[in-house]
Design a protein around this motif. Structure first.
Motif: not given
Length: 486
Positions: A467-484
């Motif tokens: 799969i493509p290699k993605y670098l994820l970090s916690a600051d990319l996520f919104p406080d409310n997951i439902e908003e994604m």
């Protein structure tokens, strides 16, 4: 050829030539204008788009009182296809050789330029010289002609080395670049003619199979012989020559670079915008045309092979024999003076004829009862089965997003493979796709690399995916997951 022979020839062309029929059609100006405008940017247009465009033009003509008609646009397009002015294949329309000839004739009337005589004479002289060298059987004569050409080239080289650069006059430049356009514009007509000859070959072989009763081997031999003859025609040789140019990377690259250089010079301003665009896209258009010819040739070969293998020719030959018998019987009855409405006992071995229609279908009467004697009543269960639960056991993408954010808060920035090493993927490829959707949704950084991830499906089978290699970090996520937006 005397007068009688010439007038017979022209009368035949007057009656049979599709290009001549187009030029003398009642609404020829409108038809030619539509074809020229429709194919001004591309050589193939979807039938639906052409129908919509023609309907709009017919409405405008009706408002202006130029052409008042109630016939739909699709009917006109089908009529023009039947007349040989357009060609339809795979629900796409293209011009035919007849329409190309008619359009070139009309453009020649408007763009007639007597100043190109010198350019024509130069081309003829060079062609005569090259041909004389090529056909001369005398080696000394050929050497003398080549030495003369070599001396002329050396004289020009010496003049350039001495600083003498001879420039063409503005009139000569204008003549030559227009001559280049005229010669190039004929190439598309050559390809159209190749298409027509391929279709004529297909038709001739099918007729030969029906009339001649040839065996499969004889038919295949005929196909190969006619393919060889096709390559020797004017249009076929033009196509073969261009295909050799296309396969020669050095020649095609040189040709494109020289065209680009010419069009970047001030002399290119002598061309109309349409002529400039045509020359700038010449190689691309010719490549498309050659691909189309190969596609048509391949389709023709496949159709002939299927026709030969299916035995349809034998059936057509049998039908042809029956029709001939019927014609002979009809002529015999006419010669005997039998009235056309006289009943006969004539029969042909055509086999049984079965005709069916909606009227012959048996419908169930309203009072006819349905037989339900073998149907058992089943009580609905209130407990879901395991099969139903398995179908409902789908991967929840938002839960995956929440787990991913908690893992990143605990361990820091990671890739999907690193997360999978901590939290193994046990729901198969669906779970892996969910991780990829989460990464794309939060705008994770793509590292332009690939990584391998091991996945277990619901049956316990281990899979390995790149799969493509993605670098994820916690600051990319919104406080409310439902908003994604996942």
């Amino acid at each position: 050829m005397n007068f009688q022979g010439l007038q017979a020839k022209y009368r035949r062309l007057y009656q049979e030539s599709a290009a001549w029929k187009l030029l003398r059609a009642d609404n020829a100006p409108i038809i030619l204008a539509f074809i020229a405008d429709l194919f001004s940017d591309e050589n193939e247009v979807p039938f639906g788009r052409a129908r919509i465009a023609l309907a709009a033009e017919l409405e405008k003509c009706k408002e202006q009182g130029i052409w008042e008609t109630e016939t739909p646009a699709g009917a006109y397009l089908n009529q023009w296809i039947h007349s040989g002015w357009l060609r339809e294949m795979d629900d796409k329309l293209s011009k035919t050789d007849a329409s190309e000839i008619a359009l070139r004739f009309c453009m020649g009337l408007d763009q007639r330029n007597t100043g190109t005589t010198a350019s024509h004479l130069r081309i003829v002289q060079e062609a005569v010289r090259e041909f004389a060298v090529a056909i001369s059987p005398n080696a000394d004569e050929r050497i003398a002609l080549l030495e003369q050409k070599k001396a002329e080239l050396q004289h020009e080289i010496d003049a350039l080395n001495a600083g003498v650069v001879t420039q063409l006059t503005e009139a000569q430049q204008r003549e030559r670049i227009r001559e280049i356009y005229q010669l190039a514009s004929v190439l598309t007509g050559d390809f159209r003619r190749v298409e027509d000859e391929i279709r004529e070959l297909d038709q001739a072989i099918r007729v030969q199979m029906i009339d001649g009763g040839a065996k499969r081997g004889e038919v295949l031999l005929s196909v190969m012989e006619k393919e060889a003859l096709l390559a020797e025609t004017d249009a076929g040789s033009a196509f073969e020559g261009f295909f050799q140019l296309l396969c020669d990377q050095n020649r095609s690259t040189e040709f494109k670079d020289q065209l680009r250089s010419i069009l970047s010079k001030p002399v290119a301003e002598k061309l109309t915008p349409q002529q400039h665009q045509f020359l700038s896209q010449l190689m691309r258009e010719l490549s498309k045309e050659s691909e189309r010819v190969f596609h048509i040739r391949r389709r023709t070969e496949e159709g002939l092979r299927a026709y030969i293998e299916s035995g349809a020719a034998l059936e057509n030959r049998a039908v042809n024999r029956l029709l001939q018998q019927l014609e002979r019987k009809a002529i015999a009855l006419k010669d005997a003076g039998v009235e056309s409405k006289t009943a006969t006992v004539l029969s042909l071995p055509v086999g049984p004829i079965k005709i069916s229609s909606p009227d012959s279908m048996r419908l169930r009467p309203p009072d006819e009862k349905l037989d339900t004697s073998d149907i058992e009543e089943q009580v609905n269960s209130r407990t879901p089965s395991s099969l139903m639960l398995d179908c409902l056991d789908a991967v929840q993408v938002r839960e995956i997003a929440l787990q991913t954010r908690n893992t990143l808060l605990k361990h820091g920035p990671m890739t999907i493979a690193s997360i999978a090493a901590i939290q193994p993927l046990k729901s198969g490829l669906e779970e892996l796709v969910a991780y990829l959707r989460v990464a794309r949704s939060v705008g994770a950084t793509s590292l332009d690399e690939k990584e391998s991830v091991e996945v277990l499906d619901k049956q316990g089978i281990r899979l390995k995916a790149d799969i493509p290699k993605y670098l994820l970090s916690a600051d990319l996520f919104p406080d409310n997951i439902e908003e994604m937006a996942i």
